[in-house]
Design a protein around this motif. Structure first.
Motif, mmCIF file in Angstrom:
data_model
loop_
_atom_site.group_PDB
_atom_site.id
_atom_site.type_symbol
_atom_site.label_atom_id
_atom_site.label_comp_id
_atom_site.label_asym_id
_atom_site.label_seq_id
_atom_site.Cartn_x
_atom_site.Cartn_y
_atom_site.Cartn_z
ATOM 1 N N ARG A 1 1.189 -4.094 8.921
ATOM 2 C CA ARG A 1 0.695 -2.923 8.194
ATOM 3 C C ARG A 1 1.795 -1.875 8.050
ATOM 4 N NH1 ARG A 1 -5.455 -1.775 10.541
ATOM 5 N NH2 ARG A 1 -6.359 -3.779 9.897
ATOM 6 N N MET A 2 2.612 -1.745 9.094
ATOM 7 C CA MET A 2 3.673 -0.757 9.057
ATOM 8 C C MET A 2 4.768 -1.175 8.064
ATOM 9 S SD MET A 2 6.099 0.576 12.197
ATOM 10 C CE MET A 2 4.631 1.034 13.138
ATOM 11 N N THR A 3 5.206 -2.431 8.135
ATOM 12 C CA THR A 3 6.283 -2.891 7.255
ATOM 13 C C THR A 3 5.834 -2.937 5.798
ATOM 14 O OG1 THR A 3 5.663 -5.197 7.723
ATOM 15 C CG2 THR A 3 7.410 -4.224 9.069
ATOM 16 N N PHE A 4 4.617 -3.438 5.573
ATOM 17 C CA PHE A 4 4.134 -3.519 4.193
ATOM 18 C C PHE A 4 3.845 -2.127 3.644
ATOM 19 C CE2 PHE A 4 1.001 -4.785 0.871
ATOM 20 C CZ PHE A 4 1.852 -5.612 0.153
ATOM 21 N N GLY A 5 3.328 -1.246 4.495
ATOM 22 C CA GLY A 5 3.094 0.135 4.060
ATOM 23 C C GLY A 5 4.388 0.841 3.716
#
Length: 322
Positions: free
Chosen positions: A19-23
């Motif tokens: 979620r952090m990397t894609f966000g």
């Protein structure tokens, strides 16, 4: 002894902070679009119009000396490149001096051309000026449209190719990674106002090819492992596939970056923008192959039972070689 940038066997969880990397990727794309519309691109002569003066001399030319001679004229964007041709003799040295359009004029005035020729003659008494050509705003506008069309067609062709080779979920993941790479690269050029010309378009198309190659290698291993490990969850299959291809991915990126760093340090101003775009593309493309394309594939899911042919799944051409 062999150099290993990555251990032979790795078991890293690339989706632990998905979620952090894609966000972060989504935020970077949105920010790049905002910067593009807020600041625009610093178009070079190819896209803004200008005048090209061809020079010839029997003496070896020095691009740096030419540039210093023209600096006091305050002509704006001036590009000087030496022309090499096997047919040229040892005493024939050719260069192209490209000067941006001045104000609303389609080409620089006769007086300005005379000043340029006088300045160059002062540093090279053997110089001659065989031709002077101008590129007007209409031609420049057509070049912009053609460049945009070239990038869009390249991405569309990638979509069709991946769709035929794998499934539509793979195709959307690969295209999203390409759009991610190109958008962020353009956004950085807008943010830093680096000159954007036809050479950068060539770099963007090269980035598309590089990123696609990296993504296809990962996806090909994913497809193999989906057939081998039918009971593993898709997330585990993706992690396994990325880890298995990680050594190849890192080695390819590092060796490419070594060549590009040498070019940006020693290549001079003429190719610096092109090389800078390539460096961005290699770094961002490597990241997107792992954290963007694979995340989208995980989100969309993929058909696992391939024992029966499904003509609607997009896998009927799955055995086509690259």
């Amino acid at each position: 002894m062999r150099l290993k940038l990555v251990p032979s066997e790795t078991n890293w969880d690339f989706f632990r902070r998905s979620r952090m990397t894609f966000g972060a990727s989504i935020a970077a794309v949105v920010l790049s679009i905002v910067v593009f519309f807020a600041f625009g691109l610093n178009f070079g002569i190819d896209f803004r119009g200008g005048t090209t003066i061809r020079t010839e001399s029997s003496q070896p030319l020095d691009v740096g000396v030419y540039r210093q001679a023209l600096a006091p004229l305050n002509l704006g964007d001036v590009s000087i490149t030496e022309v090499f041709d096997p047919s040229f003799g040892e005493d024939r040295h050719v260069a192209q001096v490209r000067i941006q359009a001045q104000g609303d004029q389609e080409s620089i005035t006769v007086e300005t051309i005379a000043q340029v020729e006088a300045a160059l003659t002062a540093v090279d008494s053997a110089i001659t000026f065989p031709s002077v050509e101008s590129v007007g705003p209409k031609v420049s506008g057509e070049l912009v449209k053609t460049a945009v069309m070239a990038v869009l067609l390249a991405i569309s062709a990638v979509l069709v190719y991946i769709w035929l080779r794998f499934e539509w979920q793979f195709a959307l993941g690969a295209v999203a990674a390409l759009v991610h790479d190109v958008t962020i690269t353009i956004g950085l050029f807008a943010a830093f106002q680096i000159k954007f010309d036809l050479a950068i378009i060539a770099a963007l198309l090269t980035i598309v090819g590089y990123s696609l190659n990296d993504t296809v290698v990962v996806f090909d291993r994913v497809r193999e492992n989906l057939r081998r490990f039918k009971k593993l969850e898709l997330k585990e299959v993706l992690n396994l596939s990325i880890n298995e291809t990680l050594s190849r991915t890192v080695m390819t990126s590092v060796t490419t970056l070594l060549a590009l760093i040498a070019l940006i340090v020693l290549g001079g101003d003429v190719i610096r923008g092109f090389v800078f775009a390539m460096i961005l593309g290699v770094v961002i493309g490597t990241y997107s192959s792992v954290f963007v394309a694979s995340n989208i594939l995980l989100f969309l899911g993929v058909k696992r039972d391939w024992s029966k042919q499904d003509n609607d799944a997009g896998t009927q051409f799955g055995n086509i070689d690259a």
